[in-house]
Motif scaffolding. Structure first.
Motif, short mmCIF file in Angstrom:
data_model
loop_
_atom_site.label_atom_id
_atom_site.label_comp_id
_atom_site.label_asym_id
_atom_site.label_seq_id
_atom_site.Cartn_x
_atom_site.Cartn_y
_atom_site.Cartn_z
N ALA A 23 0.81 -1.22 0.00
CA ALA A 23 0.00 0.00 0.00
C ALA A 23 0.85 1.27 0.00
N ASP A 24 1.93 1.29 0.76
CA ASP A 24 2.77 2.49 0.79
C ASP A 24 3.44 2.75 -0.56
N GLU A 25 3.90 1.69 -1.21
CA GLU A 25 4.47 1.85 -2.55
C GLU A 25 3.40 2.31 -3.54
N SER A 26 2.19 1.81 -3.39
CA SER A 26 1.10 2.23 -4.28
C SER A 26 0.76 3.69 -4.07
N ILE A 27 0.75 4.15 -2.83
CA ILE A 27 0.49 5.57 -2.56
C ILE A 27 1.51 6.41 -3.31
N GLN A 28 2.78 6.06 -3.20
CA GLN A 28 3.83 6.82 -3.89
C GLN A 28 3.67 6.75 -5.40
N PHE A 29 3.38 5.56 -5.93
CA PHE A 29 3.22 5.41 -7.37
C PHE A 29 2.05 6.25 -7.88
N TYR A 30 0.88 6.12 -7.26
CA TYR A 30 -0.30 6.85 -7.73
C TYR A 30 -0.11 8.36 -7.63
N LYS A 37 -3.90 12.18 -4.90
CA LYS A 37 -3.54 12.73 -3.59
C LYS A 37 -4.29 11.95 -2.51
N LEU A 38 -3.63 11.70 -1.39
CA LEU A 38 -4.32 11.06 -0.27
C LEU A 38 -5.48 11.94 0.17
N SER A 39 -6.64 11.33 0.40
CA SER A 39 -7.81 12.09 0.84
C SER A 39 -8.06 11.93 2.33
N SER A 40 -7.38 11.00 2.95
CA SER A 40 -7.45 10.81 4.40
C SER A 40 -6.20 10.07 4.84
#
Length: 147
Positions: A23-30, A37-40
């Motif tokens: 999930a953390d790698e996906s956050i960075q990739f997206y 952008k993270l919404s929460s």
């Protein structure tokens, strides 16, 4: 009939819930490749590992995702299963050519380069590291309004 809203304000009625490897790698990739952008704040387990994340693209596109095995689930990514994804996610953006170049520079895989569709959109198809397919489009001619 209830006057109470059936969903939170500002949340679309439909958004995909993806399974990712990390999930953390996906956050960075997206963020880097597509501009999400993270919404929460992501939900984490007792070890601090991200188990759930929500991200927005523009004003009205939302996605959620969790890593393989989160909360005891058996879901796997298309890459882990060695399959093509059964669906593609179609998202409008301001400049599909610029988004395509940015995504390719940040680890996306090209499935289809930007081209003009008969329906009036210029679009491309990209795959993320987990094998999910993303179609980004910019409307260049409103086909419905042509006579």
């Amino acid at each position: 009939m209830s006057t109470r809203p059936y969903k939170p304000e500002g949340v679309p009625g439909l958004f995909p819930y993806l399974t990712v490897k990390d999930a953390d790698e996906s956050i960075q990739f997206y963020e880097k490749a597509f501009g999400f952008k993270l919404s929460s704040k992501p939900a984490r387990d007792e070890n601090g590992n991200t188990q759930h994340a929500e991200m927005k693209f523009g004003e009205d596109v939302c996605i959620m995702f969790a890593p393989e095995g989160a909360w005891g689930a058996f879901r796997r990514t298309p890459t882990a299963l060695s399959i093509l994804p059964p669906i593609s996610i179609y998202i409008y953006c301001e400049d599909v050519d610029a988004l395509y170049k940015k995504a390719m520079a940040n680890g996306a895989r090209s499935v289809m380069e930007p081209n003009d569709g008969f329906w009036g959109d210029r679009f491309c198809t990209l795959a993320d590291p987990d094998g999910h397919e993303w179609m980004f489009a910019t409307n260049i001619t409103d086909h419905k309004n042509k006579s």
